[in-house]
Design an enzyme around this catalytic site. Structure first.
Site, short mmCIF file in Angstrom:
data_model
loop_
_atom_site.label_atom_id
_atom_site.label_comp_id
_atom_site.label_asym_id
_atom_site.label_seq_id
_atom_site.Cartn_x
_atom_site.Cartn_y
_atom_site.Cartn_z
N ASN A 52 -12.18 50.79 32.67
CA ASN A 52 -11.06 50.64 33.59
C ASN A 52 -9.84 51.41 33.09
OD1 ASN A 52 -11.65 47.99 32.14
ND2 ASN A 52 -9.60 47.50 32.81
N ASP A 53 -8.71 50.79 32.88
CA ASP A 53 -7.43 51.50 32.72
C ASP A 53 -7.44 52.65 31.70
OD1 ASP A 53 -7.04 49.07 33.96
OD2 ASP A 53 -5.49 48.38 32.60
N GLN A 70 -9.83 51.51 28.68
CA GLN A 70 -10.41 50.18 28.64
C GLN A 70 -11.91 50.30 28.82
OE1 GLN A 70 -8.78 46.68 28.55
NE2 GLN A 70 -8.02 48.22 27.13
N SER A 112 -4.98 46.82 27.51
CA SER A 112 -4.32 48.11 27.69
C SER A 112 -3.08 48.30 26.83
CB SER A 112 -3.93 48.28 29.16
OG SER A 112 -5.09 48.55 29.90
N ARG A 176 1.39 41.55 29.00
CA ARG A 176 0.49 42.61 28.56
C ARG A 176 0.90 44.04 28.93
NH1 ARG A 176 -2.51 39.32 32.11
NH2 ARG A 176 -2.79 40.19 34.20
N ASP A 177 0.12 44.96 28.38
CA ASP A 177 0.12 46.40 28.71
C ASP A 177 1.38 47.14 28.24
OD1 ASP A 177 -2.18 45.53 30.01
OD2 ASP A 177 -1.25 45.55 32.00
N GLU A 228 1.18 44.59 36.28
CA GLU A 228 0.51 45.12 35.10
C GLU A 228 0.92 46.56 34.84
OE1 GLU A 228 -3.61 42.88 34.70
OE2 GLU A 228 -3.74 44.40 36.27
#
Ligand SMILES: *[C@@H]1O[C@H](CO)[C@@H](O)[C@H](O)[C@H]1NC(C)=O
Ligand SMILES: *[C@@H]1O[C@H](CO)[C@@H](O)[C@H](O)[C@H]1NC(C)=O
Ligand SMILES: *[C@@H]1O[C@H](CO)[C@@H](O)[C@H](O)[C@H]1NC(C)=O
Ligand SMILES: *[C@@H]1O[C@H](CO)[C@@H](O)[C@H](O)[C@H]1NC(C)=O
Ligand SMILES: *[C@@H]1O[C@H](CO)[C@@H](O)[C@H](O)[C@H]1NC(C)=O
Length: 550
Positions: A52-53, A70, A112, A176-177, A228
């Site tokens: 993903n990311d 990710q 992430s 997060r992130d 996010e």
């Protein structure tokens, strides 16, 4: 999660590998087969399993772009998150590298984050070098998300976790992130309070000690959706000497065409807080498959803007993509060059997210011509293109006030009757229709993707499309509107067509269709190529490792 049916498959592929978790290779790239009919040839996709990311994107200052991502190396759906890693010289030809960051224990996942080059050794990790890399990321464990760092003394290939982790622990399960940039004399982190519609900014002198500096929220942030992957960079305003800060924020839902998307705001940053007078809800794309996008750190000045890459998927259906039949899920978008334009409302700025220089993967012209007045029955067969990928430019001038004019771009299969249509009405409506493909029936996928109210382009308009097996990216009006769409036919799409209606008789439409050369499967005869993927075994270039940031 780790004991999925795919673990034995992964192990069977891996020969000389030191494993510390079942099925996860250490110190060697995960092998990949990039020949499947849905495998993009100039977009990055993971060698196997679920991606993903984009994470940790940076340019090394010499010749190499680093992309982390990710990655679940043990299953075809999300979970067991690591940081996968790939490098590129041009953002189209990728080489898979060993997994870069591993979870510290069985209850923790590496979520992430971003990466920076600590040229001045602010962290103290790098006594004798100027190319030390620090990765800043979220550790997710049951009930808690904290921010942590790892550092790399070999230019970003292998990382050591900092013994002082976690760095920021506010006892919050939805935090997060982190995306870190440098501002004058200190580091700045944008990080999401994922359930509070809020981005926090923290500052640090050394990447280790972080202080909360401000919170950003805005009436334009749609309510009730997860927040996010904040990203903030300073970007030029085209045609001026001005620069502004651009803040992008990914939203887990609420995108007008369903599912997830990325909102943006333009404003100022004073080292502590981001401010804007823009409280409209604006999305960076008119396509549906674009999430968690990230700007590269340390982009060369010559680019004149930011360089961005996104995860080409939509959260609600990302776990179901039919590419699982080829044992991989999700591609990144193509790289994009990002800058701002002054909008018709002088208080606002519009985002441009144009295709980053695709010339390294463009081959010969399949056709080029200029038509006066409307285009009808213009079709180019690209079944001879080994990559099953095609690039098209259409530039229209002399549109005048033809509000009723429209433009249609169609991809079709000669054998199955399947097609994908991207159409633009000069009254300001754009639509992508994927309902006539048979490779996937998900309701979110077959639903039309429609945007209205696009600004009048004036007398001239451009359309660029990059089609790559299961990826379509379109750029309208010089990239002022960009759209990413996954495309899942049951048979390869091999014909590209353009038609217009309602243009003035003296309008000029110039068309150019070019073959796209595979970045993963170079054709026979080309250096390093054999028609099958040799990238992992023998990359065609060797990065100048241990390099110094200029
Ligand atoms: C697995 O190996 C990697 C790389 O050596 C290391 O960073 C990580 O901490 C290890 N994980 C476990 C669970 O031992
Ligand atoms: C880098 O930081 C470390 C730790 O503070 C210090 O020992 C070292 O002298 C520094 N090196 C340089 C070149 O600044
Ligand atoms: C920032 O926002 C978070 C999430 O809403 C909140 O918990 C925190 O108290 C805010 N901090 C300040 C200083 O306002
Ligand atoms: C645009 O279309 C409408 C409805 O078909 C028609 O009434 C109008 O005359 C058209 N305008 C032009 C400039 O062709
Ligand atoms: C379209 O316009 C762009 C930008 O001016 C130019 O680079 C490109 O060559 C043009 N393409 C065609 C087919 O005219």
């Amino acid at each position: 999660m780790r004991l999925s049916a795919f673990v034995s498959f992964a192990v069977a592929f891996v020969s000389v590998v030191a494993n510390n978790e079942t099925g996860v290779p250490v110190g060697t790239p995960v092998p990949g087969d990039y020949t499947g009919p849905l495998r993009p040839q100039v977009h990055f996709s993971p060698p196997q399993h679920f991606m993903n990311d984009p994470n940790g994107c940076f340019f090394d200052g010499v010749d190499t772009w680093h992309l982390y991502y990710q990655y679940n190396p043990t299953a075809i759906t999300g979970g067991n998150q690591h940081w996968g890693h790939a490098i590129s010289k041009d953002l189209y030809h990728w080489v898979n590298e060993p997994i870069a960051i591993f979870p510290p224990d069985d209850n923790t996942q590496v979520y992430s984050g971003s990466a920076v080059i600590d040229v001045d050794n602010t962290s103290g990790f790098f006594p004798n070098q100027k190319n030390g890399v620090v990765a800043i990321y979220t550790l997710n464990s049951p009930g808690k998300e904290v921010q942590a760092i790892s550092y790399s003394t070999d230019g970003g290939y292998t990382f050591t976790a900092y013994e002082g982790n976690p760095l920021i622990d506010i006892n919050n399960p939805d935090f997060r992130d982190p995306k870190v940039i440098w501002y004058n004399d200190h580091w700045v982190m944008a990080v999401a309070y994922a359930q509070a519609n809020t981005i926090a900014f923290y500052t640090s002198p050394d990447l280790k000690a972080w202080t909360h500096a401000s919170n950003f929220t805005n009436p334009g942030l749609i309510a009730g959706q997860s927040t996010e992957c904040p990203n903030m960079i300073e970007v030029p305003v085209d045609g001026t000497n001005q620069k502004k800060y651009l803040l992008t924020i990914s939203r887990g839902g609420g995108f007008p065409n369903g599912g997830s998307g990325i909102q943006y705001f333009v404003g100022d940053f004073d080292g502590q807080a981001f401010t804007t007078n823009d409280d409209r809800t604006r999305w960076i794309e008119i396509g549906k498959d674009s999430y968690a996008g990230q700007f590269f750190w340390n982009v060369p000045d010559s680019v004149q803007g930011g360089v961005w890459i996104g995860w080409a998927s939509n959260l609600p259906y990302s776990g179901g993509l039919p590419t699982a039949q080829e044992n991989w899920r999700s591609s990144m978008t193509a790289p994009r060059r990002t800058f701002l334009k002054t909008a018709s409302d002088p208080a606002l700025f519009d985002l441009v997210l144009d295709l980053y220089d695709p010339s390294p993967v463009l081959g010969k012209d399949l056709d080029a011509k200029t038509v006066t007045g409307d285009v009808s029955a213009y079709s180019v067969d690209f079944s001879s293109v080994a990559a099953n990928a095609v690039y098209l430019e259409a530039n229209i001038t002399g549109i005048g006030a033809a509000q009723n004019a429209s433009f249609q771009y169609t991809l079709a299969s000669a054998t199955s009757g399947e097609s994908v249509l991207a159409s633009y009405a000069f009254s300001g409506a754009f639509e992508i229709d994927r309902a006539n493909t048979k490779g996937w029936t998900d309701g979110g996928y077959v639903a039309p993707i429609r945007t209205e109210g696009l600004a009048d382009p004036g007398d001239s308009w451009t359309f660029t499309a990059l089609f790559d097996r299961s990826m379509l990216e379109v750029f309208l009006n010089g990239g002022l509107h960009a759209g990413t769409a996954n495309v899942y036919p049951s048979e390869p799409l091999t014909q590209v067509s353009v038609a217009t209606s309602g243009l003035p008789a003296d309008a000029q439409v110039s068309l150019r269709v070019r073959e796209v050369l595979s970045g993963w499967n170079p054709p026979p005869g080309e250096s390093g190529g054999s028609g099958t993927c040799k990238r992992d075994a023998a990359p065609r270039w060797t990065p100048k490792s241990k390099r110094v940031v200029s």
